[in-house]
Write a protein that holds these residues in place. Sequence first.
Motif, mmCIF file in Angstrom:
data_model
loop_
_atom_site.group_PDB
_atom_site.id
_atom_site.type_symbol
_atom_site.label_atom_id
_atom_site.label_comp_id
_atom_site.label_asym_id
_atom_site.label_seq_id
_atom_site.Cartn_x
_atom_site.Cartn_y
_atom_site.Cartn_z
ATOM 1 N N CYS A 1 0.828 -1.209 0.000
ATOM 2 C CA CYS A 1 0.000 0.000 0.000
ATOM 3 C C CYS A 1 0.860 1.257 0.000
ATOM 4 N N ALA A 2 1.861 1.295 0.885
ATOM 5 C CA ALA A 2 2.740 2.467 0.955
ATOM 6 C C ALA A 2 3.456 2.681 -0.373
ATOM 7 N N THR A 3 3.865 1.581 -1.008
ATOM 8 C CA THR A 3 4.555 1.678 -2.297
ATOM 9 C C THR A 3 3.626 2.251 -3.365
ATOM 10 N N LEU A 4 2.395 1.755 -3.411
ATOM 11 C CA LEU A 4 1.452 2.237 -4.418
ATOM 12 C C LEU A 4 1.044 3.691 -4.152
ATOM 13 N N TRP A 5 0.797 4.040 -2.893
ATOM 14 C CA TRP A 5 0.441 5.421 -2.574
ATOM 15 C C TRP A 5 1.581 6.381 -2.916
ATOM 16 N N SER A 6 2.822 5.911 -2.800
ATOM 17 C CA SER A 6 3.966 6.788 -3.060
ATOM 18 C C SER A 6 4.129 7.115 -4.538
ATOM 19 N N LEU A 7 3.338 6.474 -5.410
ATOM 20 C CA LEU A 7 3.406 6.764 -6.846
ATOM 21 C C LEU A 7 2.727 8.076 -7.213
ATOM 22 N N ASN A 8 2.067 8.739 -6.236
ATOM 23 C CA ASN A 8 1.345 9.983 -6.586
ATOM 24 C C ASN A 8 2.293 11.057 -7.107
ATOM 25 N N GLY A 9 3.499 11.153 -6.535
ATOM 26 C CA GLY A 9 4.439 12.178 -6.974
ATOM 27 C C GLY A 9 4.787 12.071 -8.449
ATOM 28 N N PRO A 10 5.358 10.926 -8.896
ATOM 29 C CA PRO A 10 5.718 10.824 -10.312
ATOM 30 C C PRO A 10 4.531 10.906 -11.261
ATOM 31 N N LEU A 11 3.384 10.326 -10.888
ATOM 32 C CA LEU A 11 2.226 10.369 -11.778
ATOM 33 C C LEU A 11 1.699 11.794 -11.938
ATOM 34 N N ILE A 12 1.655 12.556 -10.858
ATOM 35 C CA ILE A 12 1.211 13.948 -10.954
ATOM 36 C C ILE A 12 2.202 14.771 -11.768
ATOM 37 N N LYS A 13 3.500 14.530 -11.575
ATOM 38 C CA LYS A 13 4.512 15.244 -12.356
ATOM 39 C C LYS A 13 4.372 14.946 -13.844
ATOM 40 N N LEU A 14 4.117 13.685 -14.190
ATOM 41 C CA LEU A 14 3.938 13.317 -15.593
ATOM 42 C C LEU A 14 2.680 13.952 -16.172
ATOM 43 N N LEU A 15 1.614 14.027 -15.384
ATOM 44 C CA LEU A 15 0.390 14.685 -15.852
ATOM 45 C C LEU A 15 0.610 16.181 -16.042
ATOM 46 N N ASP A 16 1.414 16.784 -15.174
ATOM 47 C CA ASP A 16 1.742 18.199 -15.334
ATOM 48 C C ASP A 16 2.504 18.419 -16.635
ATOM 49 N N ARG A 17 3.394 17.499 -16.995
ATOM 50 C CA ARG A 17 4.113 17.606 -18.259
ATOM 51 C C ARG A 17 3.182 17.477 -19.458
ATOM 52 N N GLU A 18 2.038 16.821 -19.235
ATOM 53 C CA GLU A 18 1.018 16.719 -20.290
ATOM 54 C C GLU A 18 0.070 17.915 -20.270
ATOM 55 N N ALA A 19 0.409 18.934 -19.458
ATOM 56 C CA ALA A 19 -0.359 20.180 -19.363
ATOM 57 C C ALA A 19 -1.773 19.958 -18.835
ATOM 58 N N VAL A 20 -1.949 18.976 -17.945
ATOM 59 C CA VAL A 20 -3.255 18.752 -17.321
ATOM 60 C C VAL A 20 -3.339 19.635 -16.084
ATOM 61 N N PRO A 21 -4.363 20.499 -15.960
ATOM 62 C CA PRO A 21 -4.481 21.376 -14.788
ATOM 63 C C PRO A 21 -4.645 20.587 -13.495
ATOM 64 N N ALA A 22 -4.162 21.177 -12.404
ATOM 65 C CA ALA A 22 -4.225 20.510 -11.104
ATOM 66 C C ALA A 22 -5.651 20.153 -10.720
ATOM 67 N N ILE A 23 -6.605 21.047 -10.981
ATOM 68 C CA ILE A 23 -7.992 20.803 -10.581
ATOM 69 C C ILE A 23 -8.571 19.605 -11.335
ATOM 70 N N SER A 24 -8.146 19.428 -12.607
ATOM 71 C CA SER A 24 -8.609 18.281 -13.385
ATOM 72 C C SER A 24 -8.015 16.986 -12.845
ATOM 73 N N ILE A 25 -6.730 17.016 -12.480
ATOM 74 C CA ILE A 25 -6.091 15.825 -11.914
ATOM 75 C C ILE A 25 -6.811 15.393 -10.638
ATOM 76 N N ALA A 26 -7.039 16.355 -9.736
ATOM 77 C CA ALA A 26 -7.693 16.036 -8.466
ATOM 78 C C ALA A 26 -9.101 15.494 -8.690
#
Length: 306
Positions: free
Chosen positions: A26-51
């Motif tokens: 669980c801790a390992t899977l939850w810790s993936l939020n950082g890289p996944l959010i960073k990759l979505l930011d590189r795809e120009a997805v707004p923070a509000i849409s990600i959330a």
Amino acid sequence: MSAAPNSAGCTSGAERWGGTLILIVCATLWSLNGPLIKLLDREAVPAISIACFRSLVGGLILLPFGLRYAASLRSVPLRWPVWTAFSFTFMTTSFVAANILAPAATAIVLQYTAPVWVFLLSPLLVGERAGRAEGGALAVAMLGVLVIFGVGGGAQPVGLMLGLLSGLGFGLLTVLLRKLRTVHPLTVATLNALGSGLVLLPAVLWWGSFQLSPFAWLLVGALAVVQFTLPYVLYSWALQRVVAHRAALILLLEPVLNPIWTYLAVGEHVPLGTLMGGPLIVLSVAAWLLLAWRRDRQRRNAARHG
């Protein structure tokens, strides 16, 4: 990040070890939020849409599990699930924004200031007071925050403040979950995720976007399913076999693993201030959990022999 309202008693040693291994997953899977959010930011997805999309998709997947135990909601007034869902929305939105405006390592350790807010809010909201020892441990966490702000957390002040606000949201959520400890964890998780996604939909219309690339939608799916939904289901199972304080200590792996995955995914280094202040925050949270665990055990022993 996680929080659960209740925990069942432990069973056999084999089951406890199984629960411990699942918590590490669980801790390992939850810790993936950082890289996944960073990759979505590189795809120009707004923070509000990600959330929004993370919560909405995750909530819809959790819905069959949550409905199975929906009868447990009858034990609490309606206002508590509502306020809990709003605090979850506040926490996740500010955390996603912090991950975009600050390094992932900084965002996650600032979110783990949650026990400081629990210490401050519990007497006001649920009438529970922590001891002086816990207060001392959490003072060390605030020292870590000062180091991050003073030495540099790799972000402008707004990014650092959003990280602190996500910690406030996490702390508020933890306190409110005390009011829902008689409700099944999967039902609580479903209400929080689905409620958050629905609340944020109008905000996406104004400030976000529904037009995502196929790769961005794939990342949203991974964020919702792999990083959020699956570990919540596993977490609910593990909490039936591992006591809550021990589970919380194991989940401190999340802020340790998060910067590692983020570096491997996008090459983001941990800022000096976070390298210095982050361990103070994580260690103080571990100390706070151990002190709370000891206090609860002493209380149970006194009740048993009283």
